[in-house]
Write a protein that holds these residues in place. Structure first.
Motif, PDB file in Angstrom:
ATOM      1  N   ASP A 120       0.190   6.296   8.490  1.00  0.00           N
ATOM      2  CA  ASP A 120       1.337   5.396   7.859  1.00  0.00           C
ATOM      3  C   ASP A 120       0.999   4.942   6.427  1.00  0.00           C
ATOM      4  O   ASP A 120       0.430   3.767   6.289  1.00  0.00           O
ATOM      5  CB  ASP A 120       1.442   4.046   8.866  1.00  0.00           C
ATOM      6  CG  ASP A 120       2.613   3.113   8.632  1.00  0.00           C
ATOM      7  OD1 ASP A 120       3.343   3.469   7.555  1.00  0.00           O
ATOM      8  OD2 ASP A 120       2.962   2.313   9.546  1.00  0.00           O
ATOM      9  N   LEU A 121       1.495   5.810   5.669  1.00  0.00           N
ATOM     10  CA  LEU A 121       0.938   5.420   4.317  1.00  0.00           C
ATOM     11  C   LEU A 121       1.857   4.567   3.603  1.00  0.00           C
ATOM     12  O   LEU A 121       1.254   3.444   2.320  1.00  0.00           O
ATOM     13  CB  LEU A 121       0.864   6.722   3.321  1.00  0.00           C
ATOM     14  CG  LEU A 121       0.203   7.974   4.037  1.00  0.00           C
ATOM     15  CD1 LEU A 121       0.397   9.182   2.792  1.00  0.00           C
ATOM     16  CD2 LEU A 121      -1.227   7.611   3.984  1.00  0.00           C
ATOM     17  N   GLY A 122       2.908   4.125   3.888  1.00  0.00           N
ATOM     18  CA  GLY A 122       3.636   2.901   3.576  1.00  0.00           C
ATOM     19  C   GLY A 122       3.149   1.585   3.637  1.00  0.00           C
ATOM     20  O   GLY A 122       2.882   0.826   2.747  1.00  0.00           O
ATOM     21  N   SER A 123       2.679   1.567   5.053  1.00  0.00           N
ATOM     22  CA  SER A 123       1.895   0.258   5.380  1.00  0.00           C
ATOM     23  C   SER A 123       0.612   0.130   4.778  1.00  0.00           C
ATOM     24  O   SER A 123       0.271  -0.962   4.476  1.00  0.00           O
ATOM     25  CB  SER A 123       1.992   0.204   7.026  1.00  0.00           C
ATOM     26  OG  SER A 123       3.290   0.014   7.657  1.00  0.00           O
ATOM     27  N   ALA A 124       0.066   1.093   4.881  1.00  0.00           N
ATOM     28  CA  ALA A 124      -1.365   0.985   4.055  1.00  0.00           C
ATOM     29  C   ALA A 124      -1.108   0.653   2.507  1.00  0.00           C
ATOM     30  O   ALA A 124      -1.877  -0.232   2.272  1.00  0.00           O
ATOM     31  CB  ALA A 124      -2.126   2.409   4.122  1.00  0.00           C
ATOM     32  N   GLN A 125      -0.138   1.042   1.867  1.00  0.00           N
ATOM     33  CA  GLN A 125       0.150   0.744   0.565  1.00  0.00           C
ATOM     34  C   GLN A 125       0.075  -0.878   0.634  1.00  0.00           C
ATOM     35  O   GLN A 125      -0.243  -1.445  -0.498  1.00  0.00           O
ATOM     36  CB  GLN A 125       1.227   1.641  -0.056  1.00  0.00           C
ATOM     37  CG  GLN A 125       1.417   1.139  -1.479  1.00  0.00           C
ATOM     38  CD  GLN A 125       0.232   1.414  -2.522  1.00  0.00           C
ATOM     39  OE1 GLN A 125      -0.360   2.484  -2.670  1.00  0.00           O
ATOM     40  NE2 GLN A 125      -0.147   0.622  -3.437  1.00  0.00           N
ATOM     41  N   LYS A 126       1.073  -1.341   1.344  1.00  0.00           N
ATOM     42  CA  LYS A 126       1.463  -2.676   1.348  1.00  0.00           C
ATOM     43  C   LYS A 126       0.215  -3.689   1.624  1.00  0.00           C
ATOM     44  O   LYS A 126      -0.152  -4.902   1.171  1.00  0.00           O
ATOM     45  CB  LYS A 126       2.405  -3.172   2.182  1.00  0.00           C
ATOM     46  CG  LYS A 126       3.990  -2.585   1.932  1.00  0.00           C
ATOM     47  CD  LYS A 126       4.705  -2.931   2.973  1.00  0.00           C
ATOM     48  CE  LYS A 126       6.105  -2.282   2.819  1.00  0.00           C
ATOM     49  NZ  LYS A 126       7.081  -2.484   3.930  1.00  0.00           N
ATOM     50  N   GLN A 127      -0.685  -3.027   2.745  1.00  0.00           N
ATOM     51  CA  GLN A 127      -2.000  -3.595   3.117  1.00  0.00           C
ATOM     52  C   GLN A 127      -2.739  -3.881   1.900  1.00  0.00           C
ATOM     53  O   GLN A 127      -3.557  -4.824   1.578  1.00  0.00           O
ATOM     54  CB  GLN A 127      -2.518  -3.220   4.055  1.00  0.00           C
ATOM     55  CG  GLN A 127      -3.772  -3.703   4.714  1.00  0.00           C
ATOM     56  CD  GLN A 127      -3.348  -4.684   5.796  1.00  0.00           C
ATOM     57  OE1 GLN A 127      -2.018  -5.151   5.560  1.00  0.00           O
ATOM     58  NE2 GLN A 127      -4.234  -5.154   6.635  1.00  0.00           N
ATOM     59  N   ILE A 128      -2.814  -2.528   0.985  1.00  0.00           N
ATOM     60  CA  ILE A 128      -3.750  -2.567  -0.420  1.00  0.00           C
ATOM     61  C   ILE A 128      -3.438  -3.782  -1.116  1.00  0.00           C
ATOM     62  O   ILE A 128      -4.339  -4.341  -1.664  1.00  0.00           O
ATOM     63  CB  ILE A 128      -4.001  -1.283  -0.952  1.00  0.00           C
ATOM     64  CG1 ILE A 128      -4.480  -0.252   0.261  1.00  0.00           C
ATOM     65  CG2 ILE A 128      -4.645  -1.276  -2.150  1.00  0.00           C
ATOM     66  CD1 ILE A 128      -4.460   1.334  -0.164  1.00  0.00           C
TER      67      ILE A 128
END
Length: 422
Positions: A120-128
């Motif tokens: 889930d790269l979208g959620s990962a980007q937001k988490q970063i």
């Protein structure tokens, strides 16, 4: 964590401005000093700020919760997906109830790794981005995790140079912290895998051997097999075909013992590539077909990688109709996927043109404006060399020799980069 840092952390977590937190209690400038540990406020002020944030005065870290979080993280690294998923909701609720900043920061970091496990790269980007806002609060241990997870995020987006840089930054924190040996091995393997993508063969060999030594010592056969696979790929690239075959056959034996279909698929893929390098197309095709057969149903990326290798082999041997059939199947898979895989879209569309209309102006624009810039930007020199040569040949056949010469130089420069990295 100091009280000022805790106040800043929870203010960020609750999307509260300094003005909103300070209103009616203290000035904004004084709050800023408290948050930056430049001033120690009275207990009354601390209590008022904590009450507004609905947190406790004392950071009551519960060792059991922190241990549970680290166990959860280990299950994520070991790709125990069912366990990772089942524990996620429980741990999230436990962390939310405790209002414990130490546990909360660990959870935020491990949640990032959880998103990456699920691709889930979208959620990962937001988490970063969320973690970057509190990055000044991270200890060396937590910075290690943050750089490592950013490395994986970049790797999954095919940004291999960026991934390598992040992993190397994480490695810089190993000496100043005490991690378990499996954690060290996981980082070494990650660096080796990324180095392989960048054709840094000598670096890949060094880090793979470091990871392999640890995995063998703790009897982790699956990860040992993955290391042997990487060794096989590196030996292929350095022209040591006998060593490559030995490593791949050893991996195959372990895969059979573990009954691991995904690992079998990877072994057959790389045996196919090894035979392709030796101009043994019949054996190469046989292994590529077995690789596709063993790929798990939803493992689209690896399946597409094997299909692409099969297409190239069929094209090389002039089996154009079979190549067209597999290109059509690959484009169908890409169209059905939610995730955009630009690299494979460019691979298969290039071969679609080659197999149908290789002298069209549309193909020329596609190569010049999309394909070559993409592989150049991502330092994927093997494909850059191949597609630049195709475009150079296109211009040569059109008697446009100046452009042909330019793209032959681009191809040769890419090949030189490969040999330099080896």
């Amino acid at each position: 964590m100091k009280i000022g840092e805790r106040i800043r952390f929870y203010r960020h977590q609750q999307n509260m401005t300094q003005e909103e937190l300070a209103n009616g209690i203290i000035s904004v400038s004084y709050l800023s000093k408290i948050e930056n540990n430049q001033s120690l406020p009275s207990e009354e002020v601390i209590e008022l700020l904590c009450n507004r944030l609905n947190i406790l005065l004392v950071d009551e870290t519960e060792p059991n919760l922190l241990d549970d979080l680290k166990d959860w993280y280990k299950s994520i690294v070991n790709q125990e997906k069912d366990k990772a998923v089942s524990e996620y909701a429980r741990l999230k609720e436990a962390v939310d109830q405790r209002n414990d900043s130490t546990s909360m920061i660990h959870f935020l970091l491990f949640e990032l790794r959880y998103h990456l496990l699920n691709r889930d790269l979208g959620s990962a980007q937001k988490q970063i981005k969320r973690i970057e806002e509190i990055s000044t609060l991270l200890t060396d241990e937590l910075l290690y995790y943050f750089f490592k997870f950013q490395g994986l995020h970049a790797y999954l987006r095919s940004q291999y140079s960026s991934a390598y840089d992040k992993y190397k930054k994480a490695e810089g924190f190993l000496a100043s912290n005490v991690f378990e040996k499996w954690e060290e091995a996981d980082l070494y393997y990650s660096i080796a895998l990324t180095s392989s993508r960048l054709w840094k063969v000598s670096i890949c060999l060094r880090y793979t051997n470091q990871a392999l030594a640890i995995y063998q010592a703790v009897y982790n056969f699956k990860r040992s097999a993955e290391c042997q696979l990487l060794l096989g790929i590196s030996f292929q690239r350095s022209g040591e075909w006998k060593k490559a075959e030995e490593s791949l056959l050893l991996t195959s034996k372990i895969a059979e013992t573990l009954n691991d279909s995904n690992l079998r698929g990877m072994v057959h893929h790389n045996l196919g590539y090894l035979f392709s390098l030796q101009e043994k197309s019949e054996q190469a095709i046989e292994h590529y077909l077995k690789s596709i057969e063993y790929r798990e149903q939803k493992d689209y990326t690896r399946k597409l990688h094997s299909i692409f290798s099969l297409v190239m082999e069929y094209y090389k041997t002039k089996n154009y109709e079979l190549a067209k059939g597999w290109v059509k199947q690959a484009l169908y898979i890409l169209a059905e996927m939610e995730e955009d895989l630009v690299e494979y879209e460019y691979h298969f569309k290039t071969y679609q043109y080659l197999l149908s209309d290789p002298q069209s102006e549309e193909f020329e624009c596609f190569l010049k404006e999309k394909v070559i810039p993409y592989f150049s930007e991502h330092n994927m020199f093997e494909y850059l060399a191949t597609y630049a040569e195709i475009l150079a040949t296109y211009y040569e056949n059109s008697y446009r020799y100046k452009l042909s010469s330019h793209y032959f130089r681009v191809s040769n420069d890419a090949l030189r980069n490969i040999y330099k990295l080896i």
